[in-house]
Design a protein around this motif. Structure first.
Motif, PDB file in Angstrom:
ATOM      1  N   LEU A  93      -3.139 -10.098   0.010  1.00 10.11           N
ATOM      2  CA  LEU A  93      -2.832 -11.779  -0.042  1.00 10.11           C
ATOM      3  C   LEU A  93      -2.210 -11.898  -1.059  1.00 10.11           C
ATOM      4  CD1 LEU A  93      -5.205 -12.062  -2.247  1.00 10.11           C
ATOM      5  CD2 LEU A  93      -6.734 -12.126  -0.059  1.00 10.11           C
ATOM      6  N   LYS A  94      -1.418 -10.972  -1.892  1.00  5.41           N
ATOM      7  CA  LYS A  94      -0.695 -11.360  -3.063  1.00  5.41           C
ATOM      8  C   LYS A  94       0.810 -11.270  -2.773  1.00  5.41           C
ATOM      9  CE  LYS A  94      -4.065  -9.603  -6.365  1.00  5.41           C
ATOM     10  NZ  LYS A  94      -5.251  -8.878  -5.404  1.00  5.41           N
ATOM     11  N   PRO A  95       1.358 -12.389  -3.177  1.00  4.38           N
ATOM     12  CA  PRO A  95       2.967 -12.406  -2.845  1.00  4.38           C
ATOM     13  C   PRO A  95       3.558 -11.255  -3.650  1.00  4.38           C
ATOM     14  CG  PRO A  95       2.219 -14.622  -3.489  1.00  4.38           C
ATOM     15  CD  PRO A  95       0.906 -13.631  -3.599  1.00  4.38           C
ATOM     16  N   GLU A  96       3.130 -10.981  -4.841  1.00  8.60           N
ATOM     17  CA  GLU A  96       3.842  -9.866  -5.539  1.00  8.60           C
ATOM     18  C   GLU A  96       3.822  -8.486  -4.767  1.00  8.60           C
ATOM     19  OE1 GLU A  96       1.446 -11.803  -6.539  1.00  8.60           O
ATOM     20  OE2 GLU A  96       1.964 -12.631  -8.455  1.00  8.60           O
ATOM     21  N   VAL A  97       2.586  -8.215  -4.179  1.00 11.48           N
ATOM     22  CA  VAL A  97       2.498  -6.854  -3.464  1.00 11.48           C
ATOM     23  C   VAL A  97       3.358  -7.035  -2.224  1.00 11.48           C
ATOM     24  CG1 VAL A  97       0.727  -5.376  -2.439  1.00 11.48           C
ATOM     25  CG2 VAL A  97      -0.033  -6.443  -4.542  1.00 11.48           C
ATOM     26  N   MET A  98       3.089  -8.275  -1.620  1.00 11.62           N
ATOM     27  CA  MET A  98       4.067  -8.393  -0.500  1.00 11.62           C
ATOM     28  C   MET A  98       5.753  -8.213  -0.686  1.00 11.62           C
ATOM     29  SD  MET A  98       2.523 -11.830   1.265  1.00 11.62           S
ATOM     30  CE  MET A  98       0.847 -12.232   1.058  1.00 11.62           C
ATOM     31  N   ARG A  99       6.000  -8.749  -1.630  1.00  7.88           N
ATOM     32  CA  ARG A  99       7.614  -8.382  -1.959  1.00  7.88           C
ATOM     33  C   ARG A  99       7.632  -6.860  -2.397  1.00  7.88           C
ATOM     34  NH1 ARG A  99       7.157 -13.544  -4.658  1.00  7.88           N
ATOM     35  NH2 ARG A  99       6.757 -12.551  -6.553  1.00  7.88           N
ATOM     36  N   ALA A 100       6.922  -6.418  -3.081  1.00  2.00           N
ATOM     37  CA  ALA A 100       7.274  -5.152  -3.345  1.00  2.00           C
ATOM     38  C   ALA A 100       7.016  -4.084  -2.237  1.00  2.00           C
ATOM     39  CB  ALA A 100       6.322  -4.466  -4.381  1.00  2.00           C
ATOM     40  N   ALA A 101       6.278  -4.572  -1.280  1.00  2.00           N
ATOM     41  CA  ALA A 101       6.000  -3.542  -0.043  1.00  2.00           C
ATOM     42  C   ALA A 101       7.020  -3.764   0.840  1.00  2.00           C
ATOM     43  CB  ALA A 101       4.743  -3.767   0.792  1.00  2.00           C
ATOM     44  N   ILE A 102       7.651  -5.074   0.934  1.00  2.56           N
ATOM     45  CA  ILE A 102       8.764  -5.401   1.859  1.00  2.56           C
ATOM     46  C   ILE A 102       9.949  -4.601   1.262  1.00  2.56           C
ATOM     47  CG2 ILE A 102      10.669  -7.202   2.569  1.00  2.56           C
ATOM     48  CD1 ILE A 102       7.965  -8.992   2.882  1.00  2.56           C
ATOM     49  N   ASP A 103      10.198  -4.706  -0.100  1.00  2.00           N
ATOM     50  CA  ASP A 103      11.479  -3.899  -0.600  1.00  2.00           C
ATOM     51  C   ASP A 103      11.338  -2.600  -0.483  1.00  2.00           C
ATOM     52  OD1 ASP A 103      12.090  -6.303  -1.515  1.00  2.00           O
ATOM     53  OD2 ASP A 103      11.553  -6.118  -3.595  1.00  2.00           O
ATOM     54  N   ALA A 104      10.148  -1.818  -0.354  1.00  2.00           N
ATOM     55  CA  ALA A 104       9.895  -0.335  -0.041  1.00  2.00           C
ATOM     56  C   ALA A 104      10.115  -0.162   1.336  1.00  2.00           C
ATOM     57  CB  ALA A 104       8.385  -0.171  -0.613  1.00  2.00           C
ATOM     58  N   GLY A 105      10.346  -1.168   2.263  1.00  2.00           N
ATOM     59  CA  GLY A 105      10.301  -0.862   3.750  1.00  2.00           C
ATOM     60  C   GLY A 105       9.336  -1.067   4.503  1.00  2.00           C
ATOM     61  N   CYS A 106       8.495  -1.836   4.137  1.00  2.62           N
ATOM     62  CA  CYS A 106       7.030  -1.940   4.881  1.00  2.62           C
ATOM     63  C   CYS A 106       7.626  -2.804   5.880  1.00  2.62           C
ATOM     64  CB  CYS A 106       6.191  -2.839   3.814  1.00  2.62           C
ATOM     65  SG  CYS A 106       4.581  -2.939   4.576  1.00  2.62           S
ATOM     66  N   ALA A 107       7.113  -2.676   7.333  1.00  4.06           N
ATOM     67  CA  ALA A 107       7.615  -3.410   8.372  1.00  4.06           C
ATOM     68  C   ALA A 107       6.801  -4.741   8.635  1.00  4.06           C
ATOM     69  CB  ALA A 107       7.496  -2.600   9.709  1.00  4.06           C
ATOM     70  N   VAL A 108       5.567  -4.901   8.222  1.00  2.00           N
ATOM     71  CA  VAL A 108       4.531  -5.898   8.644  1.00  2.00           C
ATOM     72  C   VAL A 108       3.921  -6.261   7.290  1.00  2.00           C
ATOM     73  CG1 VAL A 108       2.556  -6.671   9.975  1.00  2.00           C
ATOM     74  CG2 VAL A 108       4.459  -5.138  10.790  1.00  2.00           C
ATOM     75  N   VAL A 109       3.379  -7.554   7.134  1.00  2.00           N
ATOM     76  CA  VAL A 109       2.529  -8.233   5.991  1.00  2.00           C
ATOM     77  C   VAL A 109       1.399  -8.524   6.881  1.00  2.00           C
ATOM     78  CG1 VAL A 109       2.067  -9.339   4.042  1.00  2.00           C
ATOM     79  CG2 VAL A 109       4.731  -8.510   4.200  1.00  2.00           C
ATOM     80  N   ASN A 110       0.054  -7.929   6.553  1.00  2.00           N
ATOM     81  CA  ASN A 110      -0.880  -8.629   7.130  1.00  2.00           C
ATOM     82  C   ASN A 110      -1.900  -9.142   6.143  1.00  2.00           C
ATOM     83  OD1 ASN A 110      -3.665  -8.649   8.509  1.00  2.00           O
ATOM     84  ND2 ASN A 110      -3.960  -6.397   8.160  1.00  2.00           N
ATOM     85  N   ASP A 111      -1.901 -10.478   6.217  1.00  2.00           N
ATOM     86  CA  ASP A 111      -2.693 -11.317   5.161  1.00  2.00           C
ATOM     87  C   ASP A 111      -3.863 -11.845   5.563  1.00  2.00           C
ATOM     88  OD1 ASP A 111      -3.488 -12.661   3.177  1.00  2.00           O
ATOM     89  OD2 ASP A 111      -1.513 -14.045   2.884  1.00  2.00           O
TER      90      ASP A 111
END
Ligand code: HH2
Length: 256
Positions: free
Chosen positions: A81-99
């Protein structure tokens, strides 16, 4: 199907088992082999009463696992649920964010809007610390549906295409067994909203209540519930027992 990897010490069903990144990665790869379409990596337990985890600690837990799985070609979703973790995971190639918090934290909508990631928007009443104390609704299905519709609209207005959004009623998140049952039966109603619906019931308290089993013995009940969720219109199920759930769905598809 989403296979669950909790890189936590305190998750209700697999807490501590995949706290070591090497074991979490191995488990993610195994679930991909068993037929998981996405491996859902989380570093903060949201079980009732769980303590929040600081951003740095959550990043330290999930990023090595996300990075390694992406490198292996696994489709990864990050459960945060944290934007910082969302951004880092997306930058690393994560396909989906589950909040589980439906992108209500300040900056969360922006974190996904400026990306191509899919999003899973879940309903929760209250916070994990207090949500199971006395959940109340006048009309649980109506309230959950309208919350999810509103959050989807906020995301769409921020630039997230409708095709990127899935909705989840959030079984067990501020809900009694009766609320969970009403939402489960209403999955066709939720599906008629026009978004893919995710159902996450694996090994949860509702399965315990229906079977009388402790958390380690809820696989069969969870598989039955996942199968019924798909029959009721869920497009996605979030499960611990990937192989068993895949088998059950395949048998149903072949024999129905
Ligand atoms: N349930 C849990 C965590 N994340 N995400 C979605 N979209 N839907 C769910 O139902 C859901 C979720 C809780 O389960 P688990 O990850 O097994 O446990 P914990 O929160 O203790 O890590």
């Amino acid at each position: 199907m989403l296979g669950i990897v909790n890189v936590t010490a305190d998750s209700f069903s697999d807490g501590g088992r995949y706290f070591d990144p090497a074991r979490a990665i191995e488990h993610g790869l195994a679930m991909r082999e068993q037929g998981a379409d996405l491996v859902d990596v989380g570093g903060e337990s949201t079980r009732p009463g769980a303590e929040p985890v600081a951003v740095d600690e959550e990043l330290r837990r999930v990023m090595p696992v996300v990075e390694a799985l992406v490198k292996e070609g696994v489709a990864v979703s990050v459960d945060t649920l944290k934007p910082e973790v969302m951004r880092a995971a997306i930058d690393a190639g994560c396909a989906v964010v589950n909040d589980v918090n439906a992108f209500r934290a300040p900056g969360a909508v922006e974190a996904v809007a400026n990306s191509k990631a899919g999003v899973i928007v879940m309903h929760m009443q209250g916070t994990p610390q207090t949500m199971q104390e006395d959940p109340r609704y006048a009309d649980v299905v109506g309230e959950v549906a309208s919350f999810l519709r509103d959050r989807a609209r906020v995301l769409e207005e921020a630039g997230v295409a409708k095709e990127r959004i899935a909705l989840d009623p959030g079984f067990g998140f501020g809900k009694t067994l009766e609320h969970n049952k009403a939402l489960f039966r209403a999955l066709p109603v939720l599906a008629s909203m026009g978004y893919p619906i995710l159902a996450g019931v694996s090994r949860k308290g509702m399965i315990g209540a229906l079977t009388g089993r402790p958390v380690g013995e809820r696989a069969a009940g969870s598989v039955a519930a996942a199968l019924l969720a798909v029959q009721n219109g869920a497009s996605l199920v979030r499960v611990h027992d990937v192989r068993e759930t895949v088998d059950a769905i395949n048998v149903w598809v072949a024999l129905r």
